[in-house]
Design an enzyme around this catalytic site. Structure first.
Site, mmCIF file in Angstrom:
data_model
loop_
_atom_site.group_PDB
_atom_site.id
_atom_site.type_symbol
_atom_site.label_atom_id
_atom_site.label_comp_id
_atom_site.label_asym_id
_atom_site.label_seq_id
_atom_site.Cartn_x
_atom_site.Cartn_y
_atom_site.Cartn_z
ATOM 1 N N GLY A 17 0.823 -1.215 0.000
ATOM 2 C CA GLY A 17 0.000 0.000 0.000
ATOM 3 C C GLY A 17 0.852 1.258 0.000
ATOM 4 O O GLY A 17 0.468 2.288 0.557
ATOM 5 N N LYS A 19 1.458 3.456 -2.116
ATOM 6 C CA LYS A 19 0.976 4.659 -2.804
ATOM 7 C C LYS A 19 -0.062 5.419 -1.985
ATOM 8 O O LYS A 19 -0.416 6.552 -2.295
ATOM 9 C CB LYS A 19 0.368 4.277 -4.156
ATOM 10 C CG LYS A 19 1.397 3.814 -5.165
ATOM 11 C CD LYS A 19 1.026 4.353 -6.520
ATOM 12 C CE LYS A 19 1.912 3.881 -7.591
ATOM 13 N NZ LYS A 19 3.020 4.246 -8.025
ATOM 14 N N GLY A 20 -0.582 4.808 -0.953
ATOM 15 C CA GLY A 20 -1.604 5.452 -0.125
ATOM 16 C C GLY A 20 -0.982 6.447 0.852
ATOM 17 O O GLY A 20 0.243 6.528 0.990
ATOM 18 N N MET A 21 -1.836 7.185 1.539
ATOM 19 C CA MET A 21 -1.340 8.185 2.496
ATOM 20 C C MET A 21 -0.486 7.530 3.585
ATOM 21 O O MET A 21 0.594 8.024 3.919
ATOM 22 C CB MET A 21 -2.524 8.933 3.129
ATOM 23 C CG MET A 21 -2.087 9.917 4.182
ATOM 24 S SD MET A 21 -3.416 10.931 4.823
ATOM 25 C CE MET A 21 -4.317 9.792 5.843
ATOM 26 N N GLY A 111 -4.780 -1.457 11.512
ATOM 27 C CA GLY A 111 -6.240 -1.444 11.550
ATOM 28 C C GLY A 111 -6.763 -0.036 11.651
ATOM 29 O O GLY A 111 -6.267 0.873 10.964
ATOM 30 N N SER A 112 -7.735 0.168 12.537
ATOM 31 C CA SER A 112 -8.371 1.481 12.649
ATOM 32 C C SER A 112 -9.130 1.549 13.968
ATOM 33 O O SER A 112 -9.579 0.522 14.501
ATOM 34 C CB SER A 112 -9.362 1.628 11.497
ATOM 35 O OG SER A 112 -10.297 2.642 11.791
ATOM 36 N N LYS A 145 -11.150 -5.439 9.795
ATOM 37 C CA LYS A 145 -9.942 -5.081 10.546
ATOM 38 C C LYS A 145 -9.808 -5.923 11.827
ATOM 39 O O LYS A 145 -8.699 -6.272 12.231
ATOM 40 C CB LYS A 145 -9.946 -3.584 10.867
ATOM 41 C CG LYS A 145 -9.708 -2.717 9.621
ATOM 42 C CD LYS A 145 -8.337 -2.997 9.051
ATOM 43 C CE LYS A 145 -8.011 -2.201 7.810
ATOM 44 N NZ LYS A 145 -6.685 -2.531 7.256
ATOM 45 N N PRO A 168 -4.393 2.718 14.380
ATOM 46 C CA PRO A 168 -4.318 4.180 14.312
ATOM 47 C C PRO A 168 -5.675 4.831 14.490
ATOM 48 O O PRO A 168 -6.706 4.248 14.133
ATOM 49 C CB PRO A 168 -3.827 4.450 12.881
ATOM 50 C CG PRO A 168 -3.583 3.136 12.244
ATOM 51 C CD PRO A 168 -4.235 2.085 13.073
ATOM 52 N N ASN A 170 -8.066 8.453 13.630
ATOM 53 C CA ASN A 170 -8.326 9.136 12.350
ATOM 54 C C ASN A 170 -7.059 9.879 11.902
ATOM 55 O O ASN A 170 -6.499 10.663 12.669
ATOM 56 C CB ASN A 170 -9.476 10.141 12.507
ATOM 57 C CG ASN A 170 -10.828 9.460 12.596
ATOM 58 O OD1 ASN A 170 -10.972 8.447 13.292
ATOM 59 N ND2 ASN A 170 -11.825 9.988 11.920
ATOM 60 N N HIS A 184 -12.273 11.339 3.970
ATOM 61 C CA HIS A 184 -12.523 11.582 5.392
ATOM 62 C C HIS A 184 -12.759 13.072 5.604
ATOM 63 O O HIS A 184 -12.588 13.884 4.700
ATOM 64 C CB HIS A 184 -11.326 11.102 6.225
ATOM 65 C CG HIS A 184 -11.193 9.619 6.256
ATOM 66 N ND1 HIS A 184 -10.316 8.940 5.437
ATOM 67 C CD2 HIS A 184 -11.833 8.676 6.983
ATOM 68 C CE1 HIS A 184 -10.431 7.644 5.675
ATOM 69 N NE2 HIS A 184 -11.340 7.450 6.608
ATOM 70 N N LYS A 192 -13.136 22.060 0.922
ATOM 71 C CA LYS A 192 -14.331 22.923 0.931
ATOM 72 C C LYS A 192 -13.950 24.358 1.320
ATOM 73 O O LYS A 192 -14.426 25.322 0.713
ATOM 74 C CB LYS A 192 -15.373 22.382 1.915
ATOM 75 C CG LYS A 192 -16.099 21.143 1.418
ATOM 76 C CD LYS A 192 -17.068 20.648 2.498
ATOM 77 C CE LYS A 192 -17.780 19.380 2.098
ATOM 78 N NZ LYS A 192 -18.706 18.909 3.132
#
Ligand code: GFB
Length: 318
Positions: A17, A19-21, A111-112, A145, A168, A170, A184, A192
């Site tokens: 992963g 390439k993800g944040m 996980g999350s 997860k 982790p 948020n 998110h 915005k």
């Protein structure tokens, strides 16, 4: 708690992963370690067992960091339950099994905080896992997860594998997703506020009531916590990684507007879901091992806004 030191020097570390944040932050952080970083390109579909096995057979990583996942904000989670459950189950099962088969010495599964019950005690200790019902908007992702944590524990127990898990809170930072339908809250608010300022608009829309509270951690702090755990943690229990403080969505929106320089009003669309009202995690376990986050929220948001501007300028239609 069992905490032998694991030396990353000279190790071949696969960041799934990348390439993800999260994955890209871990790659940046591992750049300061004396290890070899391995990545797989998009042609390796991590949901396909054979593709994952073949990649491991060729590359034989010593260490595997599972930062690959199907992720998204509250709306995406609620809209695509099958993908959030299936993709994440397949990705983690394939990576964990291949890590065992090809002899990885260490695996870190990520996980999350949404794994915890909707009404868990706050701040949420690691042992609140599986003590109550989940938040319905993200239970599909949470179940996947939780399965990843349990797989890591089962492999440790049955095969004696040094597989660990970190949860982790948020996250936000460079490399985030700014698509308003799937992002998110933090990247959504940055975008915005930025667009409202550019258009001289008098307000921006905030989903929900603004009263839910969230704990935010800059992704570079997360990456540092992950490397810390890789080097110094080896046990069954998953470990929370958070910032230790939370903020309401309304307060967050005000802070983001201030940093972006937008001084219009906030309009709350209460037809949108709030999700869980609070999910502040306890950071006692990782703090007791000697790790703390470093990036203050306002400083982190300013950094994320700079990254957003780079992204926005590079691809005006984000
Ligand atoms: O960040 P977010 O989508 O994820 O939303 P969750 C957090 C809160 O911000 C919710 C509100 O109360 C949203 O209603 N919010 C306000 C907004 N305006 C916006 C907006 O423009 N966009 C978004 N996205 N939210 C996710 C889970 O939950 O968090 C995942 O669905 C995962 O499974 C992830 O755990 C970390 O914190 O509600």
């Amino acid at each position: 708690m069992n905490s032998p030191q694991f030396d990353l020097t000279g190790k071949r570390v696969y960041v799934a992963g990348h390439k993800g944040m999260v994955g890209s932050a871990i790659v940046r952080r591992l750049g300061a370690e004396n290890c070899e970083i391995l990545t797989a390109d998009r042609s390796v579909d991590l949901r396909e067992q054979k593709a994952v096995r073949d990649w491991f057979a060729c590359n034989a990583p010593d260490v595997v960091v599972i930062a690959a996942a199907k992720v998204g904000g509250i709306l995406a989670n609620d809209s695509f339950p099958a993908e959030f459950l299936y993709d994440n189950l397949m990705i983690e099962a394939n990576l964990i099994e291949a890590s065992r088969q090809y002899g990885a010495q260490k695996v870190l599964f990520l996980g999350s905080s949404c794994i915890y019950p909707k009404f868990a005690p706050q701040p949420i200790p690691e042992d609140a896992l599986l003590t109550g019902p989940l938040e319905p908007t993200n239970e599909w992702y949470a179940i996947a997860k939780i399965a990843g944590i349990k797989l890591s524990q089962a492999y440790r127990r049955q095969y004696n594998c040094d597989f660990i898990s970190a949860m982790p809170t948020n996250l936000y930072g460079p490399g985030d997703n700014y698509d308003l339908a799937s992002s998110h809250v933090m990247p959504a608010l940055l975008r915005k506020a930025h667009e409202a300022k550019a258009a001289n608009a008098d307000s921006i829309e905030i989903w929900g009531t603004g009263t839910p509270r969230r704990e935010f951690l800059h992704v570079d702090d997360l990456a540092d916590g992950c490397v810390f755990l890789l080097k110094s943690y080896s046990d069954m229990e998953h470990v929370n990684i958070g910032s230790g403080t939370d903020i309401s969505i309304a307060e967050l929106a005000k802070l983001v507007c201030q940093i972006v320089g937008f001084d219009g009003a906030l309009r709350f669309d209460t037809s949108r879901p709030d999700g869980t009202l609070r999910k502040l995690m306890s950071g006692d376990r990782i703090r007791s091992m000697g790790w703390t986050p470093r990036i203050e929220l306002a400083e982190g948001i300013a950094d994320a806004y700079r990254a957003f501007l780079d992204h926005y300028v590079a691809t005006p239609k984000v």
